[in-house]
Design an enzyme around this catalytic site. Structure first.
Site, mmCIF file in Angstrom:
data_model
loop_
_atom_site.group_PDB
_atom_site.id
_atom_site.type_symbol
_atom_site.label_atom_id
_atom_site.label_comp_id
_atom_site.label_asym_id
_atom_site.label_seq_id
_atom_site.Cartn_x
_atom_site.Cartn_y
_atom_site.Cartn_z
ATOM 1 N N ARG A 1 -9.038 -8.744 4.349
ATOM 2 C CA ARG A 1 -7.903 -7.958 5.028
ATOM 3 C C ARG A 1 -8.330 -6.754 4.921
ATOM 4 O O ARG A 1 -8.036 -5.764 5.955
ATOM 5 C CB ARG A 1 -6.670 -8.369 4.564
ATOM 6 C CG ARG A 1 -5.211 -7.632 5.204
ATOM 7 C CD ARG A 1 -4.106 -8.003 4.371
ATOM 8 N NE ARG A 1 -2.979 -7.867 5.062
ATOM 9 C CZ ARG A 1 -2.049 -6.824 4.831
ATOM 10 N NH1 ARG A 1 -2.629 -5.751 3.976
ATOM 11 N NH2 ARG A 1 -0.981 -6.486 5.563
ATOM 12 N N SER B 1 4.377 -5.878 3.203
ATOM 13 C CA SER B 1 3.022 -5.983 3.929
ATOM 14 C C SER B 1 2.031 -6.463 2.977
ATOM 15 O O SER B 1 2.046 -7.697 2.522
ATOM 16 C CB SER B 1 2.529 -4.332 4.253
ATOM 17 O OG SER B 1 1.612 -4.415 4.924
ATOM 18 N N LEU B 2 1.173 -5.820 2.174
ATOM 19 C CA LEU B 2 0.291 -6.538 1.118
ATOM 20 C C LEU B 2 0.783 -7.062 0.119
ATOM 21 O O LEU B 2 0.436 -8.145 -0.415
ATOM 22 C CB LEU B 2 -0.793 -5.184 0.621
ATOM 23 C CG LEU B 2 -1.437 -5.835 -0.741
ATOM 24 C CD1 LEU B 2 -2.638 -6.465 -0.012
ATOM 25 C CD2 LEU B 2 -1.872 -4.520 -1.363
ATOM 26 N N GLN C 1 0.926 -10.860 10.678
ATOM 27 C CA GLN C 1 1.423 -9.502 9.883
ATOM 28 C C GLN C 1 0.698 -8.450 10.155
ATOM 29 O O GLN C 1 1.237 -7.298 10.231
ATOM 30 C CB GLN C 1 1.563 -10.126 8.447
ATOM 31 C CG GLN C 1 2.435 -9.201 7.488
ATOM 32 C CD GLN C 1 1.627 -8.932 6.245
ATOM 33 O OE1 GLN C 1 0.491 -8.659 6.127
ATOM 34 N NE2 GLN C 1 2.531 -9.206 5.066
ATOM 35 N N HIS D 1 -0.031 -2.232 11.576
ATOM 36 C CA HIS D 1 1.208 -3.248 11.912
ATOM 37 C C HIS D 1 1.593 -2.750 13.467
ATOM 38 O O HIS D 1 2.594 -2.558 13.669
ATOM 39 C CB HIS D 1 2.457 -2.825 10.947
ATOM 40 C CG HIS D 1 1.963 -3.581 9.544
ATOM 41 N ND1 HIS D 1 1.884 -4.941 9.339
ATOM 42 C CD2 HIS D 1 1.856 -2.873 8.506
ATOM 43 C CE1 HIS D 1 1.629 -4.892 7.971
ATOM 44 N NE2 HIS D 1 1.618 -3.706 7.740
ATOM 45 N N GLN E 1 0.743 -1.180 0.003
ATOM 46 C CA GLN E 1 0.053 0.015 0.030
ATOM 47 C C GLN E 1 0.846 1.372 -0.083
ATOM 48 O O GLN E 1 1.855 1.287 0.743
ATOM 49 C CB GLN E 1 -0.991 0.017 1.254
ATOM 50 C CG GLN E 1 -2.033 0.709 1.070
ATOM 51 C CD GLN E 1 -3.326 0.588 2.220
ATOM 52 O OE1 GLN E 1 -3.288 -0.592 2.649
ATOM 53 N NE2 GLN E 1 -3.977 1.318 2.422
#
Length: 762
Positions: free
Chosen positions: A110, A85-86, A237, A189, A9
Site C-alpha cells: 500500500r 487510514s493506515l 479506502q 483518499h 500517517q
C-alpha cells in the site's frame, strides 16, 4: 463500552518504538526481512531521513502500532477496534483478520503504491463544517478537488491537483479562512488514487482473511465491517474519504463511552471534539425477516407466507408501503405541524432531505408569512423531496380558509395536514377536487393529498367519505371546479390518510390511543366495504409517541404511519426561543397540564401545555373560571381585577381593550368589536383571549423575565423522550435534530420488534 484506536500517517516520529523492538525481537527480525531494510534503525535513528516518506512511514507505523498494542493488551478486551487510514490495518490485525506478517506485507505494498502516485496535494481546512467546505468548492469552481478526510466537525482535509490546491490555499487565506497545506506527495483518499486502488485490490486477492473476532468500523462507510468485505473496503479506502467523524458517531450510537488511543493523542483530541459537538449515529442494521402478506391498506400483517426470507431494513418496512410510496418517504413517519412556525421551514427541509415528511406550522401565521415560508421550503427542496403545509380550521373566520387554500394552490402545495375540523368545509373540498383528474385507464388521479388529524370517529367518517354533494354543487356553480372533477369526487374519499390523534401537546380531546385507533380502523373497514374505493384508506397514529417503545406499540396495533409532535419542538430546527427549549429539555412525563385554548376559549376546548417552571396553566384556567362565573368584566370583584392587571396582564383592562379593538380593525374584524360592545360577556372573552396571544408572544420571544407567563404547548411524549436520551449527547436540545430523532425512534422500534420476534421463536 470501550473502543481502542490506532493512529495513521502523521503520528510517526524519530525514536518511536525504542522500548519495543527488543521486547518483540522475533517480529522485528521478520519485519526487516520482509521489508528489505533495518526497520529498527529506521524508526529509532532514521539516518537517511526516510521515516517521513510514505513508502517507509506506513510499514514502520504499522509495526510500532502493533507492538504497542501487543504490549498493552493484557487488560479487558475492547468492544470495538478502529483506525484512522493506515491505522485501520492495525485495527483489523487486532481483530484477528490476518497475521502480523500478512498485515505488514499489505501496508508495504500500500505504501509503495501510494508513494508512486504524484501530481497532487492536500490541505487541511479548519473552522468550517464539511457542508460549508463543499459549498465553497462549488462556488469557486473547484470541481477537481475532493473531500479526503472528515476528521472532526471543523477539521476537513481536501485533496486534488497541486495547482488547484495552491489556488484554494491562496484564496482561503485572503478570505481569512484557516487552511494549511500538507506536505504529502499525492492527493491521498481522492479520485486520483483510483489506479493505486485498482492495483492494490488485485494484490489483495492473493490473501485470505479470517472472520473478525471483534467489530471494526470501516473508514469508508463508518459502519462495522460486514463478513467477506475486507478486500473491497481496503481497496476503496485508498480512493475514498476517511469518514472519521461518522465513525465516532457510530460508536456513540452503539453506546461507546471510553476511547483508548494506541501510542498517540492525535485521535483522542479529535474524539473529544466529536463527542462534545455531535449526536450519535445509528445505522439501520440489516435484519432477516419473513416476507409477509400485505393488508388492503398496505401494512404488514406479520403472517409468514412460506416464501424465502428477504433481507431488508425493518425500520424502512414498518407501516404502509403504499403510504411511503405515495409520499416518496423512506420511513412511514411524519412530523406534524406546530403552531406559529415552531414546525419551521428549516425543520421541514431537514426532514424532507432525509426520508421523512414534515408539515409547516401555519396556525396563527399571517398569509404573507406563510407565503414567505413556502418559498423558503421550495427553494431548498428542489428534487421532489416531500413536504406539507398545515391547514388549521378557523372557527371564527371560515372565509379566511379559502384565501389560504388559494395561496397553497398558487404555489403548487400538494400535501396538507387538516387540523381541528369537526365538519367538512368548502375550502378543503375545493383543494381536494382541484387536484382530481382522470388517468389513462379511467382511474382517478388525486394530486392533492390531505392527511386528516382527527380525534373522534364521526369526524374521521366525514374524511373517509366522498366530498359532500352540497358543497360540490356550490363549487361547480361558482365555476371553481370542472364538471369532470365534480363527477370524479364521488369515487374518492376526502382523504386516503386519517391520522388518529390521541392525547397530545396543544389541542387535545384527551383520547386514548388503544381505544381510538381500533375503533377508527373498524370504521375504515366499514367505509371501504360501502364504497369499494380503488385504493385503501390508511390510518396512522399520533399523540404520545416520543420513544421507540411507543412507536412499536403503534405499528403492532396496525398503524400505517406515525406522527410525532412534541419531541420535535425541542430541537435545533424548531422555530421557538432558546429559553423555551431550555425549559422543555428537562421535563418529565408528569410536567404538563391542561388549559383553555385561546382560539376556542368560549367553548372550553383544551390544550396541553407545560406546567413545570411556569404559571400559565393555572392562570388560564382561572380566567376561564371567571368567564363562566360572571357575565361581564364589571361584575368581577375589584380586588380580582387588580390582581389580573398586575400579575397576569401587566397592564390595565382599558389598555388591553384598546389593543383588541386596534387588532380587530387591522384584520377586518370590526364586527367583533360591535358584537363585544353590545354584549359585555363577549367583551370579557376578547379581553381574556388577549392574554393567550400575549403569553404566546412571551414564549416565542424568550422573554425570560416574564417566564411565569410562558404559554408552551407540549405533551408528555417529550418527557418520555427526555428520559430515554438521558446520559447521551441528545440530552441537550442543542444536539437534537428532527431527522436524527426520527431515525433513532424508527430503528429503535425495529430492534424492539426483532427482539420480540426472537422471544416468541424461543
Amino acid at each position: 463500552m470501550k473502543a481502542v484506536m490506532f493512529p495513521g500517517q502523521g503520528s510517526q516520529y524519530k525514536g518511536m518504538g525504542k522500548d519495543l523492538f527488543n521486547q518483540f525481537r522475533k517480529e522485528t527480525i521478520l519485519a526487516s526481512e520482509i521489508l528489505g531494510y533495518d526497520l529498527e534503525e529506521l524508526c529509532i535513528k532514521d539516518p537517511e531521513r526516510q521515516l517521513g516518506k510514505t513508502q517507509f512511514t506506513q510499514p514502520a507505523l504499522y509495526t510500532v502500532n502493533a507492538f504497542t498494542h501487543y504490549a498493552n493488551s493484557s487488560g479487558s478486551k475492547p468492544d470495538f477496534f478502529i483506525g484512522h487510514s493506515l491505522g485501520e490495518y492495525n485495527a483489523l490485525l487486532a481483530a484477528e483478520a490476518f497475521s502480523f506478517e500478512t498485515g505488514l506485507k499489505l501496508v508495504h505494498k500500500r505504501g509503495a503504491l501510494m508513494a508512486a502516485a504524484s501530481g497532487g496535494g492536500m490541505a487541511a481546512v479548519l473552522g468550517l463544517k464539511v457542508d460549508a467546505v463543499q459549498k465553497l468548492l462549488a462556488e469557486g469552481g473547484y470541481s477537481d478537488i475532493d473531500i479526503a478526510n472528515i476528521n472532526t466537525p471543523t477539521q476537513i482535509v481536501i485533496a486534488g491537483p497541486q495547482d488547484s490546491i495552491d489556488r484554494i490555499v491562496q484564496e482561503f487565506e485572503e478570505r481569512k479562512i484557516k487552511i494549511f497545506p500538507l506536505f504529502v506527495s499525492a492527493p491521498f483518499h481522492s479520485r486520483y488514487m483510483k489506479p493505486a486502488a485498482t492495483e492494490f485490490k488485485d494484490y489483495l486477492q492473493n490473501f485470505s482473511f479470517s472472520a473478525l473476532k471483534t467489530p471494526v468500523i470501516a473508514n469508508v462507510t463508518a459502519k462495522p465491517y460486514p463478513d467477506g468485505q475486507i478486500i473491497e473496503l481496503l481497496a476503496q479506502q485508498i480512493e475514498s474519504s476517511v469518514q472519521w467523524t461518522d465513525t465516532i458517531r457510530t460508536l456513540m450510537g452503539k453506546g461507546v463511552t471510553e476511547y483508548e488511543e494506541t501510542g498517540s493523542v492525535i485521535l483522542t483530541k479529535m474524539v473529544n471534539e466529536i463527542t462534545e459537538n455531535c449526536t450519535p449515529l445509528i445505522h439501520e442494521e440489516e435484519i432477516v425477516i419473513e416476507t409477509a402478506k400485505p393488508h388492503v391498506n398496505g401494512s404488514v400483517n406479520g403472517k409468514v407466507n412460506g416464501e424465502a426470507s428477504k433481507r431488508e431494513c425493518l425500520s424502512t418496512r414498518l407501516g404502509s408501503h403504499e403510504f411511503r410510496k405515495d409520499y416518496g418517504l423512506k420511513y412511514a413517519y411524519v412530523a406534524g405541524s406546530m403552531y406559529r412556525g415552531i414546525a419551521s421551514p428549516q425543520l421541514v427541509v431537514r426532514l424532507g432531505k432525509n426520508g421523512f415528511m414534515g408539515f409547516l406550522g401555519t396556525g396563527g401565521m399571517p398569509l404573507a408569512e406563510i407565503e414567505k415560508n413556502i418559498i423558503k421550503i421550495q427553494e431548498e427542496l428542489t428534487h421532489g423531496e416531500p413536504y406539507g403545509v398545515n391547514f388549521l380550521h378557523n372557527l371564527n373566520d371560515p372565509a379566511s380558509e379559502m384565501k389560504a387554500i388559494e395561496l397553497l394552490l398558487l404555489y403548487g402545495v400538494t400535501n396538507i395536514e387538516a387540523s381541528a375540523y369537526m365538519q367538512m368545509m368548502p375550502a378543503l373540498v375545493y383543494y381536494r377536487l382541484k387536484g382530481l383528474q382522470k388517468g389513462p385507464n379511467g382511474e382517478v388521479i388525486c394530486k392533492h393529498n390531505i392527511i386528516a388529524k382527527v380525534s373522534r370517529p364521526e369526524v374521521a367518517e366525514v374524511f373517509m367519505r366522498p366530498a359532500p354533494e352540497k358543497i360540490v354543487r356550490h363549487l361547480l356553480e361558482e365555476e371553481l371546479i370542472t364538471p369532470e372533477q365534480a363527477a370524479l369526487s364521488k369515487k374518492v374519499p376526502m382523504s386516503y390518510d386519517i391520522c388518529v390523534e390521541a392525547d397530545s401537546g396543544g389541542h387535545t380531546d384527551r383520547g386514548i390511543a388503544m381505544v381510538l385507533l381500533p375503533s377508527i380502523q373498524r370504521l375504515r373497514a366499514d367505509i371501504m366495504a360501502e364504497y369499494a374505493y380503488d385504493k385503501g384508506i390508511r390510518v396512522g397514529l399520533a399523540g404520545g409517541i416520543g420513544t421507540p417503545q411507543a412507536a412499536t406499540c403503534a405499528y403492532i396495533m396496525g398503524a400505517d404511519f406515525i406522527v410525532t409532535g412534541s419531541v420535535n419542538q425541542c430541537t435545533v430546527e424548531a422555530g421557538t426561543s432558546d429559553a423555551v427549549k431550555d425549559l422543555l429539555q428537562d421535563i418529565n412525563v408528569q410536567d404538563t397540564d391542561y388549559a383553555p385554548a385561546g382560539d376556542m376559549f368560549e367553548i372550553g376546548a383544551k390544550v396541553q401545555v407545560l406546567r413545570r417552571g411556569v404559571l400559565f396553566a393555572a392562570r388560564a384556567n382561572k380566567l376561564y373560571a371567571l368567564y363562566n362565573q360572571y357575565n361581564s368584566l364589571d361584575e368581577i370583584p375589584e380586588k380580582t381585577l387588580t390582581q389580573l392587571e398586575k400579575t397576569y396582564f401587566e397592564k390595565n383592562i382599558s389598555e388591553i381593550w384598546n389593543e383588541v379593538r386596534e387588532y380587530c380593525r387591522n384584520v377586518g374584524a370590526e364586527a367583533e368589536i360591535t358584537k363585544a360592545e353590545q354584549n359585555p360577556k363577549n367583551k370579557m372573552a376578547l379581553v381574556f383571549r388577549w392574554y393567550f396571544g400575549y403569553t404566546n408572544r412571551l414564549a416565542f420571544e424568550g422573554n425570560i423575565e416574564n417566564k411565569a407567563n410562558f404559554q408552551i404547548h407540549t405533551g408528555s411524549a417529550l418527557g418520555a423522550f427526555n428520559q430515554w436520551v438521558k446520559g447521551t449527547p441528545m440530552e441537550s436540545w442543542k444536539k437534537r435534530h428532527v431527522d436524527e430523532i426520527g431515525v433513532n425512534i424508527m430503528v429503535g422500534a425495529a430492534k424492539l420488534l426483532e427482539n420480540t420476534a426472537l422471544m416468541v421463536n424461543n
